[in-house]
Design an enzyme around this catalytic site. Structure first.
Site, PDB file in Angstrom:
ATOM      1  N   ASP A  17       0.981  -1.019  -0.202  1.00 48.97           N
ATOM      2  CA  ASP A  17       0.099   0.479  -0.113  1.00 48.97           C
ATOM      3  C   ASP A  17       0.980   1.139   0.142  1.00 48.97           C
ATOM      4  OD1 ASP A  17      -2.459   1.192   1.061  1.00 48.97           O
ATOM      5  OD2 ASP A  17      -1.667   1.353   1.790  1.00 48.97           O
ATOM      6  N   SER A  18       0.060   2.304   0.410  1.00 47.33           N
ATOM      7  CA  SER A  18       0.966   3.940  -0.303  1.00 47.33           C
ATOM      8  C   SER A  18       1.437   3.839   1.949  1.00 47.33           C
ATOM      9  CB  SER A  18      -0.004   4.639  -0.205  1.00 47.33           C
ATOM     10  OG  SER A  18      -0.739   5.002   0.695  1.00 47.33           O
ATOM     11  N   TYR A  49      -0.245   8.866  -1.284  1.00 44.85           N
ATOM     12  CA  TYR A  49       0.001   8.375  -2.781  1.00 44.85           C
ATOM     13  C   TYR A  49      -1.550   8.876  -3.551  1.00 44.85           C
ATOM     14  CZ  TYR A  49       2.782   3.852  -3.150  1.00 44.85           C
ATOM     15  OH  TYR A  49       3.810   2.786  -3.498  1.00 44.85           O
ATOM     16  N   CYS A  80      -4.240  -0.774  -1.830  1.00 41.02           N
ATOM     17  CA  CYS A  80      -4.760   0.032  -1.872  1.00 41.02           C
ATOM     18  C   CYS A  80      -5.629   0.873  -3.661  1.00 41.02           C
ATOM     19  CB  CYS A  80      -3.189   0.883  -1.857  1.00 41.02           C
ATOM     20  SG  CYS A  80      -2.862   2.775  -2.758  1.00 41.02           S
ATOM     21  N   ASN A  81      -6.321   1.681  -3.049  1.00 41.91           N
ATOM     22  CA  ASN A  81      -7.463   1.722  -4.369  1.00 41.91           C
ATOM     23  C   ASN A  81      -6.628   2.478  -5.552  1.00 41.91           C
ATOM     24  OD1 ASN A  81     -10.627   1.199  -3.435  1.00 41.91           O
ATOM     25  ND2 ASN A  81      -9.176   0.341  -1.846  1.00 41.91           N
ATOM     26  N   THR A  82      -5.933   3.330  -4.495  1.00 40.09           N
ATOM     27  CA  THR A  82      -5.180   4.812  -5.514  1.00 40.09           C
ATOM     28  C   THR A  82      -4.542   3.829  -6.740  1.00 40.09           C
ATOM     29  OG1 THR A  82      -5.645   5.394  -3.647  1.00 40.09           O
ATOM     30  CG2 THR A  82      -4.027   6.426  -5.501  1.00 40.09           C
ATOM     31  N   CYS A 192     -10.810   3.669   0.209  1.00 39.29           N
ATOM     32  CA  CYS A 192      -9.294   3.731   0.436  1.00 39.29           C
ATOM     33  C   CYS A 192      -9.083   3.075   1.346  1.00 39.29           C
ATOM     34  CB  CYS A 192      -9.344   5.629   1.207  1.00 39.29           C
ATOM     35  SG  CYS A 192      -7.288   5.815   1.290  1.00 39.29           S
ATOM     36  N   THR A 193      -8.369   2.486   1.877  1.00 34.95           N
ATOM     37  CA  THR A 193      -7.946   0.981   2.783  1.00 34.95           C
ATOM     38  C   THR A 193      -7.574   2.020   3.911  1.00 34.95           C
ATOM     39  OG1 THR A 193      -5.746   1.030   2.395  1.00 34.95           O
ATOM     40  CG2 THR A 193      -7.340  -0.799   1.169  1.00 34.95           C
ATOM     41  N   HIS A 194      -7.004   3.104   3.925  1.00 33.63           N
ATOM     42  CA  HIS A 194      -6.876   3.560   4.969  1.00 33.63           C
ATOM     43  C   HIS A 194      -8.290   3.676   5.704  1.00 33.63           C
ATOM     44  CE1 HIS A 194      -2.929   4.782   3.447  1.00 33.63           C
ATOM     45  NE2 HIS A 194      -2.720   5.243   4.794  1.00 33.63           N
TER      46      HIS A 194
HETATM   47  N1  DGL Z   1      -4.252   3.547   1.002  1.00 36.59           N
HETATM   48  C1  DGL Z   1      -4.646   4.016  -0.319  1.00 36.59           C
HETATM   49  C2  DGL Z   1      -6.012   3.674  -1.346  1.00 36.59           C
HETATM   50  O1  DGL Z   1      -6.837   2.490  -1.055  1.00 36.59           O
HETATM   51  C3  DGL Z   1      -4.640   5.603  -0.672  1.00 36.59           C
HETATM   52  C4  DGL Z   1      -3.576   6.824   0.698  1.00 36.59           C
HETATM   53  C5  DGL Z   1      -3.104   7.538   0.139  1.00 36.59           C
HETATM   54  O2  DGL Z   1      -3.054   8.572  -0.465  1.00 36.59           O
HETATM   55  O3  DGL Z   1      -2.060   6.871  -0.264  1.00 36.59           O
HETATM   56  O4  DGL Z   1      -6.479   4.131  -2.272  1.00 36.59           O
END
Ligand code: DGL
Length: 267
Positions: A17-18, A49, A80-82, A192-194
């Site tokens: 992930d980011s 990211y 990570c979706n991004t 977003c996984t966060h």
């Molecule tokens: N965890 C990331 C996601 O699922 C993005 C967080 C970031 O901006 O780095 O998109």
């Protein structure tokens, strides 16, 4: 199809992930497939990211995946979706035939629920602006009112170890929802996984009937099916050893590894 052998089943699964958000995915993976070995790479030094260019993200993803290839992983999960929006097709092409599992906002289950008219999708700006998400959104926007909500401050809260600061979290969520009529909100999609780490806070703030949906369990099930079909699943009764999780971070300091372990045991 490859033959099952001790070597392929005990090879690790690379998860990245980011930063630390993907640990919420790792948790589901380890719960569903406890015998597997995992290498988790958090790219916290380069996080977020969500505000970077696609090219920068692709470059980081390739560096991380090259590392996983050196470690001879049997599959990669882009937790990570991004990063998925920016790089999944390039990575699949480059590392073929290695299974690479990506993530996208779980809009489909939210939109298919007949009761759902108003849906908020919380994700990064990059994910929400990408063609991939907008194509997905078009499929459902005739019958649903879909509101895009970028929430960069939530990423910072996780990365900066502030998940214990309830007041800050509540303030931040209220800010993002200030324009939303939460009584008319049917579903919230965590794209977003966060953001999965904020589920309880969100549930407290939203109406009890509002569904909060994330793609973590679905991602874990998807990988399990793929490994099983390829004969690469590390099954308990095969007696193969497994169950090791290695945490790595681009910060290369102990603090981020400690924080990764804390997040893995969160809730
Ligand atoms: N965890 C990331 C996601 O699922 C993005 C967080 C970031 O901006 O780095 O998109």
């Amino acid at each position: 199809m490859e033959k099952t052998n001790e070597n392929t089943v005990t090879q690790a699964i690379g998860v990245f992930d980011s930063g630390l958000g993907g640990i919420s995915v790792l948790k589901e993976l380890a719960e569903l497939m406890p015998n597997e070995n995992y290498i988790y790479y958090g790219d916290s030094y380069y996080a977020p990211y969500g505000t970077k260019s696609k090219e920068e993200i692709i470059d980081r993803c390739i560096q991380i995946c090259d590392y996983f290839i050196n470690k001879k992983v049997k599959a990669i999960v882009i937790a990570c979706n991004t990063a998925t929006s920016a790089a999944v097709s390039i990575l699949r092409d480059k590392y073929k035939p290695l299974p690479i599992i990506g993530m996208e906002p779980a809009l489909k289950p939210a939109a298919h629920d007949k009761k759902n008219n108003n849906i908020v999708v919380m994700a990064t700006s990059l994910t929400l602006n990408e063609e991939k998400f907008n194509d997905l959104m078009k499929k459902y926007s005739d019958i649903n009112n879909i509101i895009k909500m970028p929430c960069p401050d939530l990423v910072s809260i996780v990365e900066n170890d502030m998940l214990q600061d309830t007041a800050l979290i509540e303030r931040t969520l209220l800010k993002y929802y200030s324009e939303i009529d939460i009584n008319k909100l049917d579903s919230v999609v965590l794209g977003c996984t966060h953001f999965v780490f904020f589920k309880e806070h969100l549930q407290k703030m939203l109406d009890k009937k509002t569904r909060i949906i994330d793609g973590n369990k679905g991602t874990a099930r998807h990988l399990k099916d793929i490994l099983d079909n390829d004969g690469k699943l590390n099954k308990v009764n095969e007696g193969a050893k497994g169950g090791e999780i290695t945490f790595l971070n681009s910060y290369k300091d102990e603090r981020h590894i400690e924080l990764s372990k804390i997040l893995f045991n969160f809730q």
